[in-house]
Design a protein around this motif. Structure first.
Motif, mmCIF file in Angstrom:
data_model
loop_
_atom_site.group_PDB
_atom_site.id
_atom_site.type_symbol
_atom_site.label_atom_id
_atom_site.label_comp_id
_atom_site.label_asym_id
_atom_site.label_seq_id
_atom_site.Cartn_x
_atom_site.Cartn_y
_atom_site.Cartn_z
ATOM 1 N N LEU A 1 55.277 32.595 -58.457
ATOM 2 C CA LEU A 1 53.882 32.866 -58.792
ATOM 3 C C LEU A 1 53.646 34.273 -59.330
ATOM 4 C CD1 LEU A 1 52.184 30.983 -55.873
ATOM 5 C CD2 LEU A 1 52.333 30.282 -58.256
ATOM 6 N N LEU A 2 54.494 35.203 -58.989
ATOM 7 C CA LEU A 2 54.331 36.563 -59.486
ATOM 8 C C LEU A 2 55.027 36.784 -60.827
ATOM 9 C CD1 LEU A 2 54.701 38.571 -56.172
ATOM 10 C CD2 LEU A 2 52.617 38.087 -57.461
ATOM 11 N N ALA A 3 55.817 35.830 -61.243
ATOM 12 C CA ALA A 3 56.492 35.939 -62.532
ATOM 13 C C ALA A 3 55.454 35.896 -63.649
ATOM 14 C CB ALA A 3 57.490 34.796 -62.695
ATOM 15 N N PRO A 4 55.731 36.576 -64.736
ATOM 16 C CA PRO A 4 54.745 36.632 -65.827
ATOM 17 C C PRO A 4 54.717 35.359 -66.666
ATOM 18 C CG PRO A 4 56.675 37.882 -66.403
ATOM 19 C CD PRO A 4 56.868 37.412 -65.000
ATOM 20 N N ARG A 5 54.284 34.270 -66.050
ATOM 21 C CA ARG A 5 54.187 32.991 -66.746
ATOM 22 C C ARG A 5 52.782 32.448 -66.605
ATOM 23 N NH1 ARG A 5 59.511 31.557 -64.135
ATOM 24 N NH2 ARG A 5 61.026 32.067 -65.724
ATOM 25 N N ARG A 6 52.437 31.549 -67.500
ATOM 26 C CA ARG A 6 51.140 30.901 -67.432
ATOM 27 C C ARG A 6 51.124 29.915 -66.263
ATOM 28 N NH1 ARG A 6 51.358 28.322 -72.845
ATOM 29 N NH2 ARG A 6 50.014 26.869 -71.782
ATOM 30 N N GLY A 7 49.918 29.521 -65.837
ATOM 31 C CA GLY A 7 49.768 28.603 -64.712
ATOM 32 C C GLY A 7 50.462 27.279 -64.929
ATOM 33 N N LYS A 8 50.379 26.745 -66.145
ATOM 34 C CA LYS A 8 51.018 25.461 -66.435
ATOM 35 C C LYS A 8 52.538 25.565 -66.267
ATOM 36 C CE LYS A 8 51.313 21.865 -69.920
ATOM 37 N NZ LYS A 8 50.875 21.406 -71.238
ATOM 38 N N GLU A 9 53.113 26.644 -66.755
ATOM 39 C CA GLU A 9 54.551 26.840 -66.616
ATOM 40 C C GLU A 9 54.939 27.004 -65.150
ATOM 41 O OE1 GLU A 9 55.779 30.097 -69.066
ATOM 42 O OE2 GLU A 9 54.798 29.260 -70.832
ATOM 43 N N THR A 10 54.105 27.707 -64.397
ATOM 44 C CA THR A 10 54.374 27.907 -62.978
ATOM 45 C C THR A 10 54.354 26.581 -62.235
ATOM 46 O OG1 THR A 10 53.425 30.125 -63.038
ATOM 47 C CG2 THR A 10 53.582 29.074 -60.886
ATOM 48 N N ARG A 11 53.351 25.742 -62.508
ATOM 49 C CA ARG A 11 53.284 24.432 -61.855
ATOM 50 C C ARG A 11 54.488 23.576 -62.231
ATOM 51 N NH1 ARG A 11 48.014 25.501 -62.813
ATOM 52 N NH2 ARG A 11 47.922 24.325 -64.748
ATOM 53 N N GLU A 12 54.938 23.666 -63.480
ATOM 54 C CA GLU A 12 56.128 22.919 -63.898
ATOM 55 C C GLU A 12 57.360 23.399 -63.128
ATOM 56 O OE1 GLU A 12 56.527 20.215 -65.811
ATOM 57 O OE2 GLU A 12 54.352 20.157 -65.957
ATOM 58 N N ASN A 13 57.462 24.714 -62.921
ATOM 59 C CA ASN A 13 58.582 25.247 -62.140
ATOM 60 C C ASN A 13 58.542 24.735 -60.705
ATOM 61 O OD1 ASN A 13 59.600 26.674 -64.287
ATOM 62 N ND2 ASN A 13 58.644 28.594 -63.703
ATOM 63 N N ILE A 14 57.345 24.701 -60.125
ATOM 64 C CA ILE A 14 57.202 24.192 -58.762
ATOM 65 C C ILE A 14 57.592 22.716 -58.716
ATOM 66 C CG2 ILE A 14 55.554 23.679 -56.914
ATOM 67 C CD1 ILE A 14 54.044 26.246 -57.772
ATOM 68 N N LYS A 15 57.148 21.938 -59.709
ATOM 69 C CA LYS A 15 57.501 20.514 -59.753
ATOM 70 C C LYS A 15 59.013 20.330 -59.866
ATOM 71 C CE LYS A 15 53.347 19.192 -62.177
ATOM 72 N NZ LYS A 15 52.825 18.592 -63.405
ATOM 73 N N ASP A 16 59.657 21.134 -60.711
ATOM 74 C CA ASP A 16 61.110 21.045 -60.847
ATOM 75 C C ASP A 16 61.802 21.337 -59.526
ATOM 76 O OD1 ASP A 16 60.832 20.407 -63.525
ATOM 77 O OD2 ASP A 16 61.231 22.466 -64.222
ATOM 78 N N PHE A 17 61.298 22.359 -58.821
ATOM 79 C CA PHE A 17 61.865 22.696 -57.520
ATOM 80 C C PHE A 17 61.707 21.540 -56.536
ATOM 81 C CE2 PHE A 17 61.278 24.212 -53.175
ATOM 82 C CZ PHE A 17 62.455 24.920 -52.980
#
Length: 68
Positions: A23-39
């Motif tokens: 969440l602190l990484a410099p990414r947009r919210g959509k990209e962050t949610r995609e990362n969480i989904k991948d995890f």
């Protein structure tokens, strides 16, 4: 402290650190949610898509509230 409590505590700390890092990484919210989904997909392969998206949104929302 029992060994199981130590393991659970360390697991919770690692998960919180991973979420904070994402969440602190410099990414947009959509990209962050995609990362969480991948995890979540990699750790819980049986999750249905709708539940997976709901969990990712909930994690992102709660983390934003905690950090902001």
């Amino acid at each position: 402290m029992k060994p199981i409590h130590i393991v659970l505590t360390l697991t919770a700390i690692a998960a919180a650190g991973a979420v904070a890092g994402i969440l602190l990484a410099p990414r947009r919210g959509k990209e962050t949610r995609e990362n969480i989904k991948d995890f979540l997909r990699s750790h819980y392969p049986g999750l249905r898509t709708r539940r997976l998206e709901a969990l990712a949104d909930q994690i992102a929302r709660e983390a934003r509230e905690e950090l902001g």
